[in-house]
Design an enzyme around this catalytic site. Sequence first.
Site, PDB file in Angstrom:
ATOM      1  N   GLU A   1       0.832  -1.205   0.000  1.00  0.00           N
ATOM      2  CA  GLU A   1       0.000   0.000   0.000  1.00  0.00           C
ATOM      3  C   GLU A   1       0.870   1.259   0.000  1.00  0.00           C
ATOM      4  O   GLU A   1       0.539   2.254  -0.652  1.00  0.00           O
ATOM      5  CB  GLU A   1      -0.939  -0.008   1.205  1.00  0.00           C
ATOM      6  CG  GLU A   1      -1.987   1.075   1.163  1.00  0.00           C
ATOM      7  CD  GLU A   1      -2.942   0.969  -0.012  1.00  0.00           C
ATOM      8  OE1 GLU A   1      -3.082   1.960  -0.755  1.00  0.00           O
ATOM      9  OE2 GLU A   1      -3.549  -0.096  -0.207  1.00  0.00           O
TER      10      GLU A   1
ATOM     11  N   GLU B   1       1.334   6.309  -7.134  1.00  0.00           N
ATOM     12  CA  GLU B   1       0.246   7.228  -7.477  1.00  0.00           C
ATOM     13  C   GLU B   1       0.686   8.684  -7.361  1.00  0.00           C
ATOM     14  O   GLU B   1       0.343   9.509  -8.210  1.00  0.00           O
ATOM     15  CB  GLU B   1      -0.965   6.981  -6.580  1.00  0.00           C
ATOM     16  CG  GLU B   1      -1.725   5.726  -6.936  1.00  0.00           C
ATOM     17  CD  GLU B   1      -2.972   5.528  -6.082  1.00  0.00           C
ATOM     18  OE1 GLU B   1      -3.178   6.291  -5.116  1.00  0.00           O
ATOM     19  OE2 GLU B   1      -3.736   4.617  -6.411  1.00  0.00           O
TER      20      GLU B   1
END
Length: 125
Positions: free
Chosen positions: A70, A77
């Site tokens: 994550e 991102e």
Amino acid sequence: MVSVGMKGRKLIFSFFYAIRGIWKAIQEEQNLKIHLATTVVVIFLTFYFAIDGWERAWIILSTFLVLSAEMFNTAIEAVVDRGGQAYHPLAELAKDAAAGAVLLLAIQAIIAGITVFGPRVLALW
């Protein structure tokens, strides 16, 4: 008094930056908050069911792999978003592949959890 030196300072600052990165990601990313909440529950369950040995190692490894994935997803991102808002198929691929990696590890963690905790939960009934 001991002198830390330039290399020691760099090492200390690298830990500071890593901790800051974890903290910022926790503050910004909803999915990371969900994974952390799940981690708290899983840690509680390992103590409740007295999980030890290889099973505990498997659960801990699975949990930290999901959290790490994550974090990588968040970093990818951020870099892709920094590149601009214009659509590009490689940007889409990077973001989707990173999210897919998190999903695969989350599925693995669920399988590990079912394998380790499942028989113990069923024994309660």
